[in-house]
Enzyme design. Sequence first.
Site, PDB file in Angstrom:
ATOM      1  N   GLU A   1       0.816  -1.225   0.000  1.00  0.00           N
ATOM      2  CA  GLU A   1       0.000   0.000   0.000  1.00  0.00           C
ATOM      3  C   GLU A   1       0.843   1.266   0.000  1.00  0.00           C
ATOM      4  O   GLU A   1       1.683   1.463   0.877  1.00  0.00           O
ATOM      5  CB  GLU A   1      -0.894   0.010   1.244  1.00  0.00           C
TER       6      GLU A   1
ATOM      7  N   GLU B   1     -12.383   3.421   5.221  1.00  0.00           N
ATOM      8  CA  GLU B   1     -11.279   3.712   6.124  1.00  0.00           C
ATOM      9  C   GLU B   1     -11.242   5.218   6.386  1.00  0.00           C
ATOM     10  O   GLU B   1     -10.243   5.887   6.172  1.00  0.00           O
ATOM     11  CB  GLU B   1      -9.948   3.209   5.548  1.00  0.00           C
TER      12      GLU B   1
END
Length: 274
Positions: free
Chosen positions: A152, A251
């Site tokens: 990520e 998120e």
Amino acid sequence: MSHSLRYEVNCSILFTELPLLERPDAARRAGFDAVEFWWPFAEAVPGDKEVDAFVAAIDNSGAELVGLNFAAGDMPGGDRGLVSWPVRSTEFRDNVAVTLGIGERLGCRMFNALYGNRVDDASAARQDEVGAANLAVAASAAARIGGTVLVEPVSGASRYPLRSAADAVAVIDRVRADSGVGNIRLLADLYHLACNGDDVDKVIADHVARIGHVQIADDPGRGAPGSGELPLGRWLTDLEAGGYRGWVGLEYRAAGAAADSFDWIPRERRTARA
């Protein structure tokens, strides 16, 4: 938002008004079939009772665990992963077995390996060598349960070296070339990519086939979609048009109680069974 992808809740950033083990049940009560977590323990290798309690909380909620981070160090203190941190390499490898054990028990198959900040006591080249080796270990282990390791790009951490999708893809390509593993993919957090100035439309066009998981928040503020200025609906529609069929992890930070921050999501988008 006109796409038909399904949403799930990151219970490490949402429902934080509740104790961690109560959050999966709260997500289910809000209508969601699935959840994800950052590493939910203080240690990389927690005790069996802690692990069993976490597994039971997911099981008892009826929610599916669809994403779990490997241990990432002291996140509130600024750490962003152990993967490329030479002096903590053994700690990361010890954590791999625990993380994948939880995944095997709960049917989770997506595992996010935060790469780690640059450190003063190792060169970037040495860190990248350690990082590639550790990602290969994690991916090889994950393959035994049909799992995928995710890499990520992250914003807001000045010493974290993977800022663009291209940065993460370069790491993935190195691991594949060095070790031959194929189960390592890009985690496209559209918020982080946008904050770092990446061209998200181009990321989707160039890399959609390599994306293993998607996460969203709006910007500015890392709030719920619609609270900022990002064209999240268009990006998700483009991801789906490009073939992405995975979950979309929420998120973001709720402005108040998490249960009140989902009004923008139709109930049918919160379930795998719609």
